[in-house]
Design a protein around this motif. Structure first.
Motif, PDB file in Angstrom:
ATOM      1  N   TRP A 118       4.115   7.740  -9.703  1.00 33.81           N
ATOM      2  CA  TRP A 118       5.537   7.924  -9.987  1.00 33.81           C
ATOM      3  C   TRP A 118       6.311   8.251  -8.712  1.00 33.81           C
ATOM      4  CZ3 TRP A 118       8.723   6.228 -13.285  1.00 33.81           C
ATOM      5  CH2 TRP A 118       8.382   6.042 -14.616  1.00 33.81           C
ATOM      6  N   ARG A 119       5.695   9.016  -7.805  1.00 37.03           N
ATOM      7  CA  ARG A 119       6.379   9.289  -6.526  1.00 37.03           C
ATOM      8  C   ARG A 119       6.567   7.998  -5.741  1.00 37.03           C
ATOM      9  NH1 ARG A 119       2.838  13.844  -6.739  1.00 37.03           N
ATOM     10  NH2 ARG A 119       1.383  12.881  -5.245  1.00 37.03           N
ATOM     11  N   ILE A 120       5.546   7.156  -5.761  1.00 35.55           N
ATOM     12  CA  ILE A 120       5.665   5.850  -5.092  1.00 35.55           C
ATOM     13  C   ILE A 120       6.803   5.048  -5.709  1.00 35.55           C
ATOM     14  CG2 ILE A 120       4.508   3.619  -4.766  1.00 35.55           C
ATOM     15  CD1 ILE A 120       1.851   5.182  -4.609  1.00 35.55           C
ATOM     16  N   ALA A 121       6.848   4.999  -7.039  1.00 37.61           N
ATOM     17  CA  ALA A 121       7.871   4.200  -7.727  1.00 37.61           C
ATOM     18  C   ALA A 121       9.268   4.716  -7.413  1.00 37.61           C
ATOM     19  CB  ALA A 121       7.617   4.228  -9.232  1.00 37.61           C
ATOM     20  N   ARG A 122       9.455   6.020  -7.480  1.00 37.22           N
ATOM     21  CA  ARG A 122      10.798   6.561  -7.223  1.00 37.22           C
ATOM     22  C   ARG A 122      11.230   6.291  -5.784  1.00 37.22           C
ATOM     23  NH1 ARG A 122       8.800  10.927 -10.585  1.00 37.22           N
ATOM     24  NH2 ARG A 122       8.252  12.140  -8.717  1.00 37.22           N
ATOM     25  N   ARG A 123      10.309   6.398  -4.830  1.00 31.98           N
ATOM     26  CA  ARG A 123      10.679   6.158  -3.433  1.00 31.98           C
ATOM     27  C   ARG A 123      10.979   4.676  -3.185  1.00 31.98           C
ATOM     28  NH1 ARG A 123       6.382   8.881   0.536  1.00 31.98           N
ATOM     29  NH2 ARG A 123       7.934   8.180   2.080  1.00 31.98           N
ATOM     30  N   ILE A 124      10.194   3.773  -3.791  1.00 37.24           N
ATOM     31  CA  ILE A 124      10.435   2.339  -3.600  1.00 37.24           C
ATOM     32  C   ILE A 124      11.759   1.922  -4.232  1.00 37.24           C
ATOM     33  CG2 ILE A 124       9.658   0.048  -4.387  1.00 37.24           C
ATOM     34  CD1 ILE A 124       6.807   0.944  -3.829  1.00 37.24           C
ATOM     35  N   VAL A 125      12.019   2.414  -5.424  1.00 40.54           N
ATOM     36  CA  VAL A 125      13.217   1.982  -6.140  1.00 40.54           C
ATOM     37  C   VAL A 125      14.460   2.703  -5.654  1.00 40.54           C
ATOM     38  CG1 VAL A 125      14.331   1.840  -8.405  1.00 40.54           C
ATOM     39  CG2 VAL A 125      11.881   1.365  -8.191  1.00 40.54           C
ATOM     40  N   LEU A 126      14.369   4.030  -5.444  1.00 41.82           N
ATOM     41  CA  LEU A 126      15.568   4.831  -5.219  1.00 41.82           C
ATOM     42  C   LEU A 126      15.651   5.479  -3.845  1.00 41.82           C
ATOM     43  CD1 LEU A 126      15.576   6.590  -8.709  1.00 41.82           C
ATOM     44  CD2 LEU A 126      16.904   4.580  -8.010  1.00 41.82           C
ATOM     45  N   GLY A 127      14.550   5.504  -3.113  1.00 47.13           N
ATOM     46  CA  GLY A 127      14.576   6.109  -1.784  1.00 47.13           C
ATOM     47  C   GLY A 127      13.819   7.422  -1.737  1.00 47.13           C
ATOM     48  N   ASP A 128      13.595   7.916  -0.520  1.00 44.81           N
ATOM     49  CA  ASP A 128      12.780   9.118  -0.309  1.00 44.81           C
ATOM     50  C   ASP A 128      13.358  10.353  -0.989  1.00 44.81           C
ATOM     51  OD1 ASP A 128      11.035   7.624   1.145  1.00 44.81           O
ATOM     52  OD2 ASP A 128      11.791   8.244   3.110  1.00 44.81           O
ATOM     53  N   ALA A 129      14.685  10.418  -1.098  1.00 48.69           N
ATOM     54  CA  ALA A 129      15.306  11.601  -1.699  1.00 48.69           C
ATOM     55  C   ALA A 129      14.954  11.749  -3.175  1.00 48.69           C
ATOM     56  CB  ALA A 129      16.822  11.557  -1.519  1.00 48.69           C
ATOM     57  N   ALA A 130      14.504  10.667  -3.793  1.00 50.94           N
ATOM     58  CA  ALA A 130      14.138  10.714  -5.215  1.00 50.94           C
ATOM     59  C   ALA A 130      12.662  11.043  -5.414  1.00 50.94           C
ATOM     60  CB  ALA A 130      14.463   9.381  -5.879  1.00 50.94           C
ATOM     61  N   ARG A 131      11.922  11.248  -4.322  1.00 51.19           N
ATOM     62  CA  ARG A 131      10.468  11.443  -4.420  1.00 51.19           C
ATOM     63  C   ARG A 131      10.086  12.518  -5.425  1.00 51.19           C
ATOM     64  NH1 ARG A 131       6.440  14.890  -2.503  1.00 51.19           N
ATOM     65  NH2 ARG A 131       4.465  13.831  -1.988  1.00 51.19           N
ATOM     66  N   ASP A 132      10.736  13.651  -5.373  1.00 53.04           N
ATOM     67  CA  ASP A 132      10.342  14.777  -6.206  1.00 53.04           C
ATOM     68  C   ASP A 132      11.249  14.977  -7.418  1.00 53.04           C
ATOM     69  OD1 ASP A 132       8.187  15.466  -4.497  1.00 53.04           O
ATOM     70  OD2 ASP A 132       9.621  16.373  -3.105  1.00 53.04           O
ATOM     71  N   ASP A 133      12.033  13.955  -7.748  1.00 52.18           N
ATOM     72  CA  ASP A 133      12.933  14.082  -8.890  1.00 52.18           C
ATOM     73  C   ASP A 133      12.155  13.817 -10.180  1.00 52.18           C
ATOM     74  OD1 ASP A 133      14.985  14.285 -10.655  1.00 52.18           O
ATOM     75  OD2 ASP A 133      16.284  12.794  -9.705  1.00 52.18           O
ATOM     76  N   GLU A 134      11.320  14.781 -10.529  1.00 54.89           N
ATOM     77  CA  GLU A 134      10.514  14.631 -11.743  1.00 54.89           C
ATOM     78  C   GLU A 134      11.364  14.719 -13.006  1.00 54.89           C
ATOM     79  OE1 GLU A 134       7.328  17.393 -11.600  1.00 54.89           O
ATOM     80  OE2 GLU A 134       6.411  16.495  -9.816  1.00 54.89           O
ATOM     81  N   GLU A 135      12.532  15.366 -12.896  1.00 45.09           N
ATOM     82  CA  GLU A 135      13.400  15.431 -14.073  1.00 45.09           C
ATOM     83  C   GLU A 135      13.894  14.044 -14.461  1.00 45.09           C
ATOM     84  OE1 GLU A 135      17.441  17.568 -15.826  1.00 45.09           O
ATOM     85  OE2 GLU A 135      16.630  18.195 -13.888  1.00 45.09           O
TER      86      GLU A 135
END
Length: 582
Positions: free
Chosen positions: A364-381
Motif C-alpha cells: 500500500w505504501r508503494i501504491a500511494r507513492r506511485i499514484v499520489l507521491g511521497d507525501a502520501a506514503r503514510d496516509d493510512e487514513e
C-alpha cells in the motif's frame, strides 16, 4: 424448458407466427400533434422492414390471428431499432382476433398509447397467406382518431429479421398490461427455442447458487473478507466451482448455458474460451451492468468501467490509457517506480516469516507513492476510508452510500492530487488534457483499488516461485492472476437484456490447472473494450516487487500440487525467509 420454448425448438424457428414473409416498406409520418416518438412525429419518409405473418400458422388461406411487425432502424430512444407489433383485433380492439385477410380488418398494438393500423384500399383484396399477397399494400397507423403515419408494404425482402418489442422499444411506447406481459414472456421463450441454447435445470441452478454464487459473495467481490477467504481456501471453493462448470459443459455441451435467476431474469454463462472472448470483444456487451454500477459507485462513481454513455466512456478510457501508459513496454516514470519499490521492499524481513499483513502494508505504501507521491506514503487514513467504501461496495446497490465517508475520502485524495508531485501519476492527472466531464480525479480511486488486487497477485506469485524458482517474476505474476483471479466474476449486459457472467477462475483454467510460464491462456486482465487499461503498469510494478523481494532472499512456501488449487487464501499464506545464498 417452457412449452413455448419447446414449440420453438420443435419448429426450428418461432413458436408463433411461424408462417410469414419479409418485406421492404416505407414509413411516412403525417402531420399531427407530437407523440414524443421522433420517427412517428416527423423526419420524412424512411425505409423500414415489415413482416406479415399468421399467429397460429394455420395452413393456406384459413383465417388466423394476423400480425404486422415493423422494424424502424434508429427509432429507439437510444438510437437502436424500434419494433412495433400489431395483431388483428377485429371488433375487439384489445384482444387478438382472427381475420380472413390483411385488407379486411383492424390491427392493434398491446401498448399504451394504443396504436392501430387500418388497411387502405389498393385495388385488390388479399387473403390471409402472407406468402401470396399482391403488392403494394398500405396501412394508416393511428392513435385513436389521429393519423400518425402511412405504412407502405412495397416489395419482398430476402433474409430474416428478429423482432422483439420488449427489447427494441421507445419509452413512450412501452408494452403494458397482462397481454403485453404474456407477449414479452412468449418472445423470450421463443428466442430460447430458436437459439437452442441449453438451459440449466432447477437442480443445476441450485448447485450454481450454492457452489458459485454464495462462495463468491462470501469472499467479497470488491474487498476480500478474511473469514470468507479463509473458508474458500479451506474448502477450495473456486476449485469446486470450476469443476461444477466443467461438469455442466460435459452435460449440456459448449453452451452458453442459460440460467434463470430469481428477480433478475436470464443469466448467460459462457463455457468455452471462444465464447468468453466473443462476449468480451463485442462492444454490444456493455460492462456497466446494474450490479457493477451499484458496487463501484460507492467509491468511484465516475470511473470508466461503469460509464454508461459509449462516447464518454471512450474518452475516459483514452485518458486512463494516457496516464497509465497502456500498451507501452515501460511507463515514463519506471525508474522512479523501481526506486520506490526497492525502498519499501527493503523494510520487509530478510529472515524469519513473511505474512500478508506485512507485505500488504508495504505494498500500500508503494501504491500511494506511485499514484499520489511521497507525501502520501503514510496516509493510512486514505486507505482506510477507501476500504470502508469498498466494504460497502461488496453489497452493491443493496447497501446505501456513506456520503460522509466518501466526502472525507474525496477531500484527502484531492489534496494529494493538487500537490501533483513530480514523477507520480498525480502529476500526469493534472497535466494530461481532458474535458471536465472526463473527471480525471474520478478515475484515481479505481487505480488505488486495482493496486490492492495487484498486491495480492504479487504475493501469490511468490508461492509459485517458491516451488518453481527457475521461472521469471513477470511470468509468475501473470500466472498468479490467471490461476487465482482477483476479479472473481466478469459481468456484461447482453444486447437482449440478459446478464452475462464469466466466472473468472473457470474461464482462466479452461486450458489447465497447472503453472504454465509464458502461457497466453485465459483472460486474466479481461479482454476487448473492457480490458484493464492498467495491465501493463501492473505487470511492470508487480514484477519489480517480486524481483526486488527475491533479490536478496530465499523463500519457502506451501507445498502446492501440480494441479494447483482453485482457491489460495493470501491472508493465511506465509513464507519462511532467509538471506539468499548467492
Amino acid at each position: 424448458m417452457s412449452t413455448i420454448s419447446r414449440i420453438a425448438e420443435l419448429r426450428h424457428g418461432r413458436a408463433l407466427h411461424t408462417i410469414g414473409s419479409l418485406f421492404t416498406g416505407e414509413l411516412e409520418p403525417l402531420g399531427h400533434e407530437p407523440l414524443g416518438v421522433p420517427v412517428l412525429d416527423g423526419g420524412g419518409r424512411r425505409e423500414v422492414i415489415v413482416r406479415l405473418s399468421k399467429g397460429l400458422s394455420l395452413p393456406g388461406g384459413m383465417p388466423d390471428v394476423l400480425g404486422i411487425a415493423i422494424k424502424i432502424p434508429g427509432g429507439g430512444a437510444d438510437g437502436g431499432d424500434l419494433d412495433l407489433l400489431l395483431s388483428s383485433s377485429g371488433p375487439f380492439r384489445r384482444l387478438p382476433f382472427p381475420l380472413p385477410g390483411f385488407t379486411r380488418g383492424r390491427f392493434s398494438t398491446l401498448m399504451r398509447p394504443r396504436l392501430t393500423a387500418e388497411p387502405l384500399d389498393t385495388g385488390h383484396d388479399d387473403g390471409a397467406d402472407p406468402r401470396d399477397l399482391a403488392l403494394p399494400l398500405a396501412f394508416v397507423i393511428k392513435r385513436g382518431r389521429t393519423r400518425l403515419a402511412l405504412l407502405r408494404v412495397v416489395e419482398p425482402r430476402e433474409g430474416e429479421a428478429d423482432f422483439d418489442p420488449a427489447v427494441n422499444q421507445h419509452p413512450v411506447l412501452r408494452p403494458r398490461g397482462v397481454l403485453a406481459r404474456l407477449r414479452r414472456v412468449a418472445y423470450a421463450r421463443s428466442r430460447e427455442g430458436r437459439k437452442g441454447l441449453p438451459r440449466a435445470s432447477v437442480v443445476d441452478t441450485v448447485r450454481l447458487g450454492a457452489q458459485v454464487l454464495v462462495p463468491t459473495l462470501l469472499q467479497g467481490v470488491i474487498l476480500r473478507r478474511r473469514a470468507g477467504s479463509a473458508l474458500a481456501g479451506l474448502i477450495d471453493a473456486d476449485g469446486r466451482a470450476t469443476r461444477l462448470l466443467r461438469r455442466l459443459r460435459a452435460k449440456h455441451g459448449d453452451g452458453p448455458l442459460l440460467v434463470r435467476v430469481p428477480m433478475r431474469g436470464w443469466l448467460l454463462l459462457p463455457l468455452t474460451e471462444a465464447d468468453v472472448r466473443r462476449v468480451l470483444n463485442d462492444p454490444a456487451f456493455h460492462p456497466a451492468t446494474r450490479e457493477k454500477r451499484g458496487a463501484l459507485s460507492h467509491f468511484a462513481p465516475e470511473g470508466v468501467l461503469i460509464t454508461v454513455d459509449p462516447e464518454l466512456r471512450g474518452r475516459r478510457r483514452r485518458f486512463n490509457e494516457q496516464v497509465l501508459a497502456t500498451g507501452e513496454p515501460e511507463h515514463p516514470f519506471h525508474a522512479r517506480f523501481r526506486r520506490i519499490v526497492a525502498e519499501e521492499i527493503a523494510e520487509l524481513p530478510r529472515e524469519g516469516t513473511l505474512t500478508w499483513d506485512a507485505f500488504g502494508a508495504a505494498h500500500w505504501r508503494i501504491a500511494r507513492r506511485i499514484v499520489l507521491g511521497d507525501a502520501a506514503r503514510d496516509d493510512e487514513e486514505l486507505t482506510w476510508l477507501l476500504n470502508r467504501l469498498r466494504g460497502d461496495a461488496n453489497y452493491s446497490y443493496v447497501r446505501g452510500h456513506r456520503t460522509d465517508v466518501r466526502a472525507r475520502f474525496a477531500r484527502r485524495l484531492s489534496r494529494h492530487l493538487d500537490r501533483a508531485e513530480d514523477d507520480s501519476l498525480a502529476a500526469l492527472v493534472r497535466s494530461t488534457p481532458a474535458a471536465p466531464d472526463v473527471d480525471p480525479d474520478g478515475q484515481v480511486p479505481h487505480w488505488l483499488f486495482a493496486f490492492d488486487a495487484a498486491g495480492i497477485a504479487a504475493y501469490r506469485a511468490l508461492a509459485l516461485l517458491a516451488g518453481n524458482p527457475e521461472a521469471g517474476a513477470r511470468e509468475a505474476v501473470r500466472e498468479s492472476v490467471r490461476l487465482w483471479p482477483t476479479t472473481l466474476v466478469i459481468l456484461r449486459d447482453s444486447p437482449r437484456g440478459a446478464m452475462v457472467a464469466i466466472h473468472s477462475p473457470y474461464a482462466n483454467r479452461i486450458e489447465g490447472d497447472d503453472f504454465q510460464p509464458g502461457s497466453s491462456a485465459g483472460v486474466p486482465f479481461s479482454d476487448g473494450h473492457g480490458r484493464c487499461p492498467g495491465e501493463d503498469l501492473v505487470m511492470l510494478v508487480e514484477s519489480m516487487v517480486v524481483e526486488e523481494y527475491l533479490r536478496s532472499r530465499d523463500i519457502e512456501g506451501p507445498d502446492l500440487p501440480v494441479a494447483l488449487p482453485g482457491s489460495l487464501d493470501h491472508f493465511t499464506l506465509r513464507f519462511a525467509v532467509r538471506p539468499a545464498e548467492r
